[in-house]
Motif scaffolding. Structure first.
Motif, PDB file in Angstrom:
ATOM      1  N   ASP A   1     -10.252   8.496  58.053  1.00 25.96           N
ATOM      2  CA  ASP A   1     -11.285   9.489  58.349  1.00 25.96           C
ATOM      3  C   ASP A   1     -10.691  10.712  59.048  1.00 25.96           C
ATOM      4  O   ASP A   1     -11.338  11.334  59.894  1.00 25.96           O
ATOM      5  N   SER A   2      -9.466  11.054  58.686  1.00 27.41           N
ATOM      6  CA  SER A   2      -8.816  12.260  59.209  1.00 27.41           C
ATOM      7  C   SER A   2      -8.565  13.204  58.042  1.00 27.41           C
ATOM      8  O   SER A   2      -8.918  12.921  56.886  1.00 27.41           O
ATOM      9  N   ALA A   3      -7.902  14.310  58.313  1.00 30.78           N
ATOM     10  CA  ALA A   3      -7.588  15.265  57.253  1.00 30.78           C
ATOM     11  C   ALA A   3      -6.619  14.686  56.233  1.00 30.78           C
ATOM     12  O   ALA A   3      -6.492  15.235  55.126  1.00 30.78           O
ATOM     13  N   ARG A   4      -5.941  13.606  56.569  1.00 31.68           N
ATOM     14  CA  ARG A   4      -4.986  12.983  55.655  1.00 31.68           C
ATOM     15  C   ARG A   4      -5.580  11.789  54.916  1.00 31.68           C
ATOM     16  O   ARG A   4      -4.854  10.968  54.375  1.00 31.68           O
ATOM     17  N   ASP A   5      -6.896  11.697  54.921  1.00 30.10           N
ATOM     18  CA  ASP A   5      -7.644  10.671  54.196  1.00 30.10           C
ATOM     19  C   ASP A   5      -8.582  11.399  53.238  1.00 30.10           C
ATOM     20  O   ASP A   5      -9.238  12.379  53.623  1.00 30.10           O
ATOM     21  N   TRP A   6      -8.669  10.946  51.997  1.00 32.92           N
ATOM     22  CA  TRP A   6      -9.573  11.574  51.036  1.00 32.92           C
ATOM     23  C   TRP A   6     -11.038  11.455  51.464  1.00 32.92           C
ATOM     24  O   TRP A   6     -11.885  12.201  51.002  1.00 32.92           O
ATOM     25  N   GLY A   7     -11.330  10.474  52.320  1.00 36.01           N
ATOM     26  CA  GLY A   7     -12.680  10.367  52.853  1.00 36.01           C
ATOM     27  C   GLY A   7     -13.699   9.774  51.899  1.00 36.01           C
ATOM     28  O   GLY A   7     -14.883  10.120  51.950  1.00 36.01           O
ATOM     29  N   TYR A   8     -13.247   8.848  51.068  1.00 39.53           N
ATOM     30  CA  TYR A   8     -14.188   8.216  50.139  1.00 39.53           C
ATOM     31  C   TYR A   8     -15.187   7.334  50.868  1.00 39.53           C
ATOM     32  O   TYR A   8     -14.835   6.599  51.792  1.00 39.53           O
ATOM     33  N   LEU A   9     -16.428   7.405  50.427  1.00 39.83           N
ATOM     34  CA  LEU A   9     -17.506   6.541  50.899  1.00 39.83           C
ATOM     35  C   LEU A   9     -18.219   6.040  49.652  1.00 39.83           C
ATOM     36  O   LEU A   9     -18.620   6.835  48.797  1.00 39.83           O
ATOM     37  N   THR A  10     -18.357   4.740  49.524  1.00 36.67           N
ATOM     38  CA  THR A  10     -18.935   4.195  48.307  1.00 36.67           C
ATOM     39  C   THR A  10     -20.417   4.537  48.191  1.00 36.67           C
ATOM     40  O   THR A  10     -21.073   4.932  49.161  1.00 36.67           O
ATOM     41  N   GLU A  11     -20.934   4.342  47.012  1.00 36.91           N
ATOM     42  CA  GLU A  11     -22.373   4.362  46.814  1.00 36.91           C
ATOM     43  C   GLU A  11     -22.972   3.144  47.529  1.00 36.91           C
ATOM     44  O   GLU A  11     -22.252   2.212  47.898  1.00 36.91           O
ATOM     45  N   PRO A  12     -24.296   3.129  47.768  1.00 43.98           N
ATOM     46  CA  PRO A  12     -24.903   1.940  48.380  1.00 43.98           C
ATOM     47  C   PRO A  12     -24.523   0.682  47.602  1.00 43.98           C
ATOM     48  O   PRO A  12     -24.691   0.620  46.377  1.00 43.98           O
ATOM     49  N   GLU A  13     -23.984  -0.296  48.320  1.00 39.48           N
ATOM     50  CA  GLU A  13     -23.439  -1.490  47.683  1.00 39.48           C
ATOM     51  C   GLU A  13     -24.498  -2.586  47.600  1.00 39.48           C
ATOM     52  O   GLU A  13     -24.932  -3.121  48.629  1.00 39.48           O
ATOM     53  N   PRO A  14     -24.913  -2.978  46.384  1.00 38.44           N
ATOM     54  CA  PRO A  14     -25.977  -3.974  46.258  1.00 38.44           C
ATOM     55  C   PRO A  14     -25.616  -5.337  46.825  1.00 38.44           C
ATOM     56  O   PRO A  14     -26.501  -6.073  47.272  1.00 38.44           O
ATOM     57  N   GLY A  15     -24.334  -5.690  46.825  1.00 39.72           N
ATOM     58  CA  GLY A  15     -23.918  -6.981  47.367  1.00 39.72           C
ATOM     59  C   GLY A  15     -23.680  -6.977  48.861  1.00 39.72           C
ATOM     60  O   GLY A  15     -23.398  -8.024  49.450  1.00 39.72           O
ATOM     61  N   LEU A  16     -23.800  -5.795  49.487  1.00 35.08           N
ATOM     62  CA  LEU A  16     -23.513  -5.649  50.917  1.00 35.08           C
ATOM     63  C   LEU A  16     -24.720  -5.075  51.650  1.00 35.08           C
ATOM     64  O   LEU A  16     -24.584  -4.217  52.531  1.00 35.08           O
ATOM     65  N   ASP A  17     -25.902  -5.542  51.282  1.00 37.32           N
ATOM     66  CA  ASP A  17     -27.157  -5.098  51.920  1.00 37.32           C
ATOM     67  C   ASP A  17     -27.371  -3.598  51.791  1.00 37.32           C
ATOM     68  O   ASP A  17     -27.953  -2.957  52.671  1.00 37.32           O
TER      69      ASP A  17
ATOM     70  N   PRO B   1     -13.939  19.986  40.349  1.00 33.90           N
ATOM     71  CA  PRO B   1     -12.893  19.054  40.785  1.00 33.90           C
ATOM     72  C   PRO B   1     -12.872  18.818  42.290  1.00 33.90           C
ATOM     73  O   PRO B   1     -12.249  17.863  42.757  1.00 33.90           O
ATOM     74  N   ARG B   2     -13.548  19.677  43.053  1.00 34.46           N
ATOM     75  CA  ARG B   2     -13.563  19.505  44.508  1.00 34.46           C
ATOM     76  C   ARG B   2     -14.549  18.436  44.951  1.00 34.46           C
ATOM     77  O   ARG B   2     -14.496  17.982  46.102  1.00 34.46           O
ATOM     78  N   ARG B   3     -15.458  18.043  44.081  1.00 33.36           N
ATOM     79  CA  ARG B   3     -16.435  17.003  44.413  1.00 33.36           C
ATOM     80  C   ARG B   3     -15.857  15.635  44.069  1.00 33.36           C
ATOM     81  O   ARG B   3     -15.433  15.393  42.930  1.00 33.36           O
ATOM     82  N   LEU B   4     -15.828  14.765  45.041  1.00 31.31           N
ATOM     83  CA  LEU B   4     -15.289  13.425  44.804  1.00 31.31           C
ATOM     84  C   LEU B   4     -16.172  12.669  43.828  1.00 31.31           C
ATOM     85  O   LEU B   4     -17.396  12.852  43.800  1.00 31.31           O
ATOM     86  N   PRO B   5     -15.591  11.788  43.038  1.00 33.76           N
ATOM     87  CA  PRO B   5     -16.396  10.969  42.133  1.00 33.76           C
ATOM     88  C   PRO B   5     -17.200   9.921  42.899  1.00 33.76           C
ATOM     89  O   PRO B   5     -16.910   9.627  44.061  1.00 33.76           O
ATOM     90  N   ALA B   6     -18.193   9.366  42.236  1.00 40.51           N
ATOM     91  CA  ALA B   6     -18.991   8.285  42.816  1.00 40.51           C
ATOM     92  C   ALA B   6     -18.253   6.969  42.621  1.00 40.51           C
ATOM     93  O   ALA B   6     -17.889   6.616  41.496  1.00 40.51           O
ATOM     94  N   VAL B   7     -18.038   6.267  43.720  1.00 44.79           N
ATOM     95  CA  VAL B   7     -17.348   4.973  43.694  1.00 44.79           C
ATOM     96  C   VAL B   7     -18.356   3.876  43.996  1.00 44.79           C
ATOM     97  O   VAL B   7     -19.036   3.898  45.022  1.00 44.79           O
ATOM     98  N   GLN B   8     -18.459   2.920  43.089  1.00 45.48           N
ATOM     99  CA  GLN B   8     -19.324   1.759  43.268  1.00 45.48           C
ATOM    100  C   GLN B   8     -18.454   0.520  43.169  1.00 45.48           C
ATOM    101  O   GLN B   8     -18.031   0.127  42.087  1.00 45.48           O
ATOM    102  N   LEU B   9     -18.128  -0.100  44.312  1.00 45.44           N
ATOM    103  CA  LEU B   9     -17.257  -1.270  44.307  1.00 45.44           C
ATOM    104  C   LEU B   9     -17.954  -2.512  43.760  1.00 45.44           C
ATOM    105  O   LEU B   9     -17.326  -3.370  43.148  1.00 45.44           O
ATOM    106  N   ASN B  10     -19.251  -2.647  44.033  1.00 44.29           N
ATOM    107  CA  ASN B  10     -20.005  -3.841  43.648  1.00 44.29           C
ATOM    108  C   ASN B  10     -19.432  -5.118  44.264  1.00 44.29           C
ATOM    109  O   ASN B  10     -19.493  -6.199  43.674  1.00 44.29           O
ATOM    110  N   LEU B  11     -18.883  -5.008  45.480  1.00 44.67           N
ATOM    111  CA  LEU B  11     -18.340  -6.189  46.151  1.00 44.67           C
ATOM    112  C   LEU B  11     -19.427  -7.256  46.309  1.00 44.67           C
ATOM    113  O   LEU B  11     -20.584  -6.954  46.632  1.00 44.67           O
TER     114      LEU B  11
END
Length: 536
Positions: A55-71, A390-400
């Motif tokens: 969560d610093s300038a040297r991290d891409w800062g990805y945050l997943t979409e709401p995870e259905p398996g993680l409440d 290209p500046r907008r990060l893609p949506a990441v859905q882990l589905n853990l």
């Protein structure tokens, strides 16, 4: 327009290896492009400081979409945005994986017997025998000053019936030991140290930082360069031979999609003209789920709770020793949570410090953590571009944990952890279980707790996997189906996630990619006709 023979996008674990190996030939002009900056920061060089990069300038800062398996929680997925990529901000664990991983891919050139020589070439390993490499670019060492609590974890694991071993790196993974780490002299040994520092002196290798690649330029079915932005200026750079995407399991499929390679309907929805219709791009995302059991220590045990004190910082600066030289994940146990499994399915990670919220949370008293990383998840996720920008990060859905078998495995791992802590020297060092806590006992209670707290092990993989057209994105030589002159070299290429921390497998892919480029050029096979076309 500048023109190079090869453009490598992403100076991370694999990208540094690809660029360094290709630039060994002085006749090749190689450009290595990195979106982030340099790695000359204390939090990267001092092993114990890596969580400060999250969560610093040297991290891409990805945050997943709401995870259905993680409440429905959105969880962070740290990704290195600096030279060295995740090798410059990970916990420095060196695990190759099981022979079952590589043999199970059933791909020509990727069996354990075939990849082992590359692993040996990569390593300068602490174990001086024929099963490990010596003199390679990646130094693998044990900590010189392991914490007494880490040693106690090894002893208690042995008391619980887990065999001691000198080698946890594979292909035989079972056992418990102090961790093999990519550290040297008490400092992180990333792919910048191993590959790039020496290679950057070569006049035929150019390294550009702070440059965001917008897309791969594809003309007539062939990758001919990239479009990149640096200091507010967008320009095109050409590639005579090949473009190699080493941008990681999130950014590589994102770039493919922005370049017109992906699910044609999805690409049209975001305003990108489809050039190659392949729904496998950004699909099949795999990640190791991760939970944390924390225990408060009795006096006089401190663990790493006081590592930030000036005397420890000074000692590390002067000698490379002491608590700041810790990789935090100081000891490992590789276990089978069911007796009939063919190989370990879980890694228990011991850290002699309270670890919660990616290392950002604090506890008022000394503590230690034992984390459970599940190696063979059935759940699958996606990475999908949300815009042509290209500046907008893609949506990441882990589905853990969307597959029940994964949840049940996590519960088994927590129960095994409690068995370890209940005996041996750890039993006398613990005053109280902090998480999950003494009130979380039944299977139902543990399942609820896992869904509320589970994170990831920072090991995304498989989003541009090798496989047949339609099922995969790449052939077995890492060439993108349907586009000549374009390859992928990073963890996105893994057909299935390995029983391993993915840094060593990612570097392996980078090394193999450089081999394939050279071999195919010698065979005259670098340029291929497209195999797939965009959907009507």
């Amino acid at each position: 327009m500048e023109i190079y023979d090869h453009i490598v996008v992403g100076a991370g674990s694999a990208g540094c290896a690809v660029a360094a190996r290709l630039s060994e030939d002085p006749a090749r002009r190689v450009l290595l492009v990195e979106a982030g900056g340099g790695d000359r920061v204390l939090a990267s060089r001092a092993p114990a400081g890596f969580s400060e990069l999250i969560d610093s300038a040297r991290d891409w800062g990805y945050l997943t979409e709401p995870e259905p398996g993680l409440d429905g929680r959105r969880i962070p997925e740290p990704r290195g945005r600096l030279l060295g990529g995740c090798s410059a901000m990970n916990a420095m664990l060196w695990i190759r994986g099981s022979h079952l991983d590589y043999d199970g891919w059933d791909l020509p050139g990727w069996s354990w017997e075939e990849v082992l020589p590359t692993f040996l070439r990569m390593e300068d390993h602490l174990l001086r025998d024929d099963a490990h490499g010596h003199g390679g670019p990646m130094r693998v060492r044990r900590l010189r000053d392991p914490d007494p609590v880490a040693r106690a974890f090894v002893e208690s694991s042995a008391a619980a019936g887990i065999a001691r071993t000198e080698d946890l790196s594979g292909p035989d993974l079972d056992g418990v030991s102090l961790a093999p780490t990519t550290t040297s002299g008490g400092r992180r040994w990333s792919t910048v140290r191993g590959y790039l520092d020496g290679a950057r002196r070569r006049p035929n290798l150019t390294v550009v930082t702070g440059a965001l690649v917008h897309r791969v330029v594809i003309e007539g079915g062939r990758a001919v360069g990239v479009e990149l932005e640096r200091r507010g200026t967008v320009r095109r750079v050409g590639a005579r031979r090949e473009v190699i995407l080493s941008a990681g399991a999130f950014n590589t499929p994102h770039l493919l999609q922005l370049s017109g390679v992906g699910d044609a309907e999805h690409l049209r929805d975001i305003g990108v003209e489809p050039l190659v219709d392949n729904p496998a791009v950004g699909a099949h995302l795999q990640e190791h789920p991760f939970t944390f059991c924390n225990y408060e220590l009795r006096e006089p045990w401190l663990g790493l709770s006081d590592a930030a004190r000036p005397q420890h910082v000074l000692r590390w600066l002067l000698t490379g020793r002491g608590k700041l030289a810790s990789n935090v994940a100081e000891a490992l146990a590789h276990v089978r949570t069911l007796p009939d499994l063919p190989a370990p399915d879980m890694q228990l990670v011991h850290a002699p410090v309270f670890f919660w919220e990616n290392g950002k949370a604090e506890h008022p008293r000394p503590a230690f953590a034992i984390a459970q990383s599940y190696w063979t998840p059935a759940s699958r996720g996606t990475v999908r571009a949300v815009s042509r920008d290209p500046r907008r990060l893609p949506a990441v859905q882990l589905n853990l944990l969307t597959e029940r078998a994964d949840l049940e495995a996590m519960v088994r791992g927590i129960r095994l952890t409690r068995e370890i802590v209940a005996q041996g020297p750890l039993a006398d060092m613990v005053s109280v279980e902090i998480t999950p806590g003494p009130d979380v006992r039944t299977g139902e209670e543990l399942e609820r707790w896992v869904r509320r707290t589970c994170l990831n092990t920072y090991h995304p993989a498989g989003t541009a996997r090798m496989g047949e057209p339609g099922e995969g994105v790449l052939d077995a030589r890492l060439r993108v189906h349907g586009v000549a002159g374009l390859r992928v070299a990073d963890a996105s290429a893994l057909p299935r996630i390995t029983r391993a921390n993915t840094n060593a497998p990612a570097i392996l892919v980078g090394e193999r990619c450089a081999d394939f480029v050279r071999e195919d050029e010698r065979a005259g096979a670098a340029v291929r006709a497209p195999q797939l076309v965009a959907g009507a």
